[in-house]
Design a protein around this motif. Structure first.
Motif, PDB file in Angstrom:
ATOM      1  N   GLN A  41       0.843  -1.203   0.000  1.00 12.88           N
ATOM      2  CA  GLN A  41       0.000   0.000   0.000  1.00 12.88           C
ATOM      3  C   GLN A  41       0.871   1.244   0.000  1.00 12.88           C
ATOM      4  OE1 GLN A  41      -2.569   0.220   3.435  1.00 12.88           O
ATOM      5  NE2 GLN A  41      -4.180  -1.035   2.509  1.00 12.88           N
ATOM      6  N   GLY A  57     -10.885   7.682   4.352  1.00 14.37           N
ATOM      7  CA  GLY A  57     -11.936   8.453   4.989  1.00 14.37           C
ATOM      8  C   GLY A  57     -11.454   9.097   6.266  1.00 14.37           C
ATOM      9  N   GLY A  78      -3.731   0.321  -3.147  1.00 10.94           N
ATOM     10  CA  GLY A  78      -3.019  -0.942  -3.295  1.00 10.94           C
ATOM     11  C   GLY A  78      -2.083  -0.828  -4.489  1.00 10.94           C
TER      12      GLY A  78
HETATM   13  P1  HAM Z   1      -8.530  -0.685   2.644  1.00  5.64           P
HETATM   14  O1  HAM Z   1      -9.688  -0.321   1.773  1.00  5.64           O
HETATM   15  O2  HAM Z   1      -8.697  -1.861   3.532  1.00  5.64           O
HETATM   16  O3  HAM Z   1      -8.188   0.605   3.479  1.00  5.64           O
HETATM   17  O4  HAM Z   1      -7.261  -0.919   1.748  1.00  5.64           O
HETATM   18  C1  HAM Z   1      -6.824   0.064   0.829  1.00  5.64           C
HETATM   19  C2  HAM Z   1      -6.446  -0.576  -0.500  1.00  5.64           C
HETATM   20  O5  HAM Z   1      -5.453  -1.599  -0.294  1.00  5.64           O
HETATM   21  C3  HAM Z   1      -7.572  -1.330  -1.203  1.00  5.64           C
HETATM   22  O6  HAM Z   1      -8.425  -0.444  -1.898  1.00  5.64           O
HETATM   23  C4  HAM Z   1      -6.792  -2.212  -2.148  1.00  5.64           C
HETATM   24  O7  HAM Z   1      -6.371  -1.491  -3.294  1.00  5.64           O
HETATM   25  C5  HAM Z   1      -5.564  -2.561  -1.326  1.00  5.64           C
HETATM   26  N1  HAM Z   1      -5.730  -3.913  -0.742  1.00  5.64           N
HETATM   27  C6  HAM Z   1      -6.375  -4.253   0.383  1.00  5.64           C
HETATM   28  N2  HAM Z   1      -6.310  -5.588   0.590  1.00  5.64           N
HETATM   29  C7  HAM Z   1      -5.606  -6.091  -0.444  1.00  5.64           C
HETATM   30  C8  HAM Z   1      -5.180  -7.413  -0.828  1.00  5.64           C
HETATM   31  N3  HAM Z   1      -5.463  -8.474  -0.076  1.00  5.64           N
HETATM   32  N4  HAM Z   1      -4.453  -7.556  -1.960  1.00  5.64           N
HETATM   33  C9  HAM Z   1      -4.149  -6.483  -2.729  1.00  5.64           C
HETATM   34  N5  HAM Z   1      -4.511  -5.212  -2.414  1.00  5.64           N
HETATM   35  C10 HAM Z   1      -5.238  -5.021  -1.302  1.00  5.64           C
HETATM   36  C11 HAM Z   1      -7.192   0.677   4.410  1.00  5.64           C
HETATM   37  O8  HAM Z   1      -6.313  -0.142   4.523  1.00  5.64           O
HETATM   38  C12 HAM Z   1      -7.225   1.955   5.202  1.00  5.64           C
HETATM   39  N6  HAM Z   1      -6.128   1.905   6.190  1.00  5.64           N
HETATM   40  C13 HAM Z   1      -7.105   3.172   4.298  1.00  5.64           C
HETATM   41  C14 HAM Z   1      -7.094   4.453   5.074  1.00  5.64           C
HETATM   42  C15 HAM Z   1      -6.021   5.216   5.348  1.00  5.64           C
HETATM   43  N7  HAM Z   1      -8.138   5.010   5.665  1.00  5.64           N
HETATM   44  C16 HAM Z   1      -7.735   6.120   6.289  1.00  5.64           C
HETATM   45  N8  HAM Z   1      -6.444   6.232   6.118  1.00  5.64           N
END
Ligand code: HAM
Length: 415
Positions: free
Chosen positions: A124, A282, A304
């Motif tokens: 990420q 968000g 991602g």
């Molecule tokens: P999230 O939507 O869980 O948000 O993950 C953000 C992005 O990480 C996803 O839209 C996707 O592109 C990528 N991603 C998640 N899981 C995978 C996976 N297993 N394989 C490949 N790509 C993946 C967050 O993680 C929050 N911390 C975002 C955030 C930051 N909100 C506030 N600050």
């Protein structure tokens, strides 16, 4: 021996795309004044449990959690925001009403079923703006994310945005959803039935056709908003309008992590298939308090990186990796090979260009063939004769023109 399921070696022939993304990360974050924060890859399990929420898929099913040898429960980070907040409190990054602008990129871990765009170790890039509650803070984060995607040339994308209002309103909304879905219990998917009491919001973004049909007529958060939430959200949207950033208000967007309130958003791409979220984020105004810190309203996003690369390669926007520029060729005599080593060394230092030499004692013909295959622009040949006279032949591979030069002339050419 094979790599673990859901993990990938990023091979030398693929690394150029990663470097483009990493260059853009540095460039765009520097334009907005964000500095890098590098957190550890593991944290106490409690950090994620408390922030992301016990009833989420991430905490409930996807974390790599294990006891270490001292008996502590450790988790490989499934996301960054919880760790950023933990470290902001620990190091006082937002002391005396200060704002902190941070970014991160690196590996994250979720035990999910691997498929296109979904891995168990993925990467990420994210930004967090800590300590500001204004709609202008939301817009800074949204425009940063928008500019980043623009700079990567990802055209096939959409921005979906919604508000999750305040925790109190969300609680009321949850109750409404529970009553509504309970009345249609038998039409809900098994997954959603089990989520109904603990996390009814997630039913709204279920992909199951029966759930989708029910969600279309479910109560809407929009109808329950208080004035403050309404104002905040409409200011964010009007800023997006004035910046001509296109968006869709999507009342079914709820995100899979519990810490959000007010603005939530996701960037999707049609180039991705089923896992269509490039990134999301968000506002999380109450997370610091959950960790025992003081009230520090904040907002952020994460993309991602694998998915960015998929979207970029789908529209062929990854430029070609740079080719080596010079190949220095020697053959047959010891003097020739020695001259090649010192010439290549001098050229690298003087010109800063990529210079390749043969390290397998191959023939002139084999080296010429390799130079051609690598796509180098110029070869410098120092055969046994040239080595004796301190000269070389410089050949331009695109025109076929060649000239004999003194070594000193060659050095001047490239310095
Ligand atoms: P999230 O939507 O869980 O948000 O993950 C953000 C992005 O990480 C996803 O839209 C996707 O592109 C990528 N991603 C998640 N899981 C995978 C996976 N297993 N394989 C490949 N790509 C993946 C967050 O993680 C929050 N911390 C975002 C955030 C930051 N909100 C506030 N600050």
């Amino acid at each position: 021996m094979q790599s673990l399921r859901g993990t990938k070696d990023i091979l030398p022939q693929e690394i150029h795309g990663w470097h483009i993304v990493e260059d853009r990360i540095r460039y765009i974050t520097s334009l907005y004044g964000y500095r890098e924060l590098r957190n550890p890859i593991m944290e106490y399990t409690e950090v994620f449990k408390r922030a992301v929420g016990e009833d989420t898929d991430i905490v409930g099913k996807e974390m790599y959690t294990f006891p270490d040898r001292g008996g502590d429960s450790i988790t490989l980070r499934p996301e960054a925001t919880a760790a950023v907040v933990r470290s902001a409190i620990q190091h006082n990054l937002t002391a005396q009403q200060q704002i902190a602008r941070v970014y991160y990129s690196g590996p994250f871990f979720r035990y999910e079923r691997p498929q296109k765009g979904r891995q168990r170790q993925f990467h990420q890039f994210g930004c967090e703006l800590l300590g500001a509650s204004s709609p202008e803070a939301d817009i800074e984060i949204l425009t940063l994310a928008h500019d980043f995607l623009e700079s990567l040339g990802i055209k096939s994308r959409e921005l979906h945005i919604n508000t999750l209002a305040t925790p109190e309103i969300r609680q009321l909304f949850k109750q409404e959803l529970i009553s509504y879905f309970t009345a249609h219990l038998s039409d809900l998917s098994e997954d959603s039935q089990s989520r109904l009491q603990s996390n009814p919001l997630r039913i709204l973004d279920s992909k199951h056709p029966g759930d989708k049909a029910l969600s279309a007529n479910a109560p809407r958060m929009q109808d329950m908003l208080d004035t403050e939430s309404k104002d905040h959200f409409s200011k964010v949207l009007s800023h997006l309008d004035s910046l001509s950033i296109p968006y869709t208000v999507n009342p079914l967007l709820v995100r899979g992590l519990d810490y959000y309130s007010h603005t939530v958003f996701e960037f999707t791409s049609t180039a991705l298939g089923a896992q269509d979220a490039l990134g999301g984020g968000g506002r999380y105004d109450h997370l610091f308090e959950h960790f025992g810190g003081k009230h520090t309203p904040s907002i952020g996003f994460a993309f991602g990186i694998e998915r960015l690369l998929l979207a970029m390669s789908a529209q062929e926007s990854i430029s070609e990796a740079p080719k080596p520029e010079i190949y220095v060729i020697g053959f047959e005599s010891e003097e020739s090979r020695r001259a090649v080593i010192s010439c290549a060394h001098a050229l690298r230092t003087l010109s800063g260009k990529q210079v390749i030499v043969d390290v397998q004692n191959r023939s002139l013909k084999a080296q010429m063939k390799e130079a051609d295959k690598l796509g180098v622009k110029q070869v410098v040949i120092i055969g046994p004769e040239e080595a004796l006279h301190d000269t070389c032949i410089v050949k331009d591979l695109s025109t076929g023109m060649q000239h004999t030069k003194l070594m000193t002339e060659l050095h001047n050419m490239f310095s």
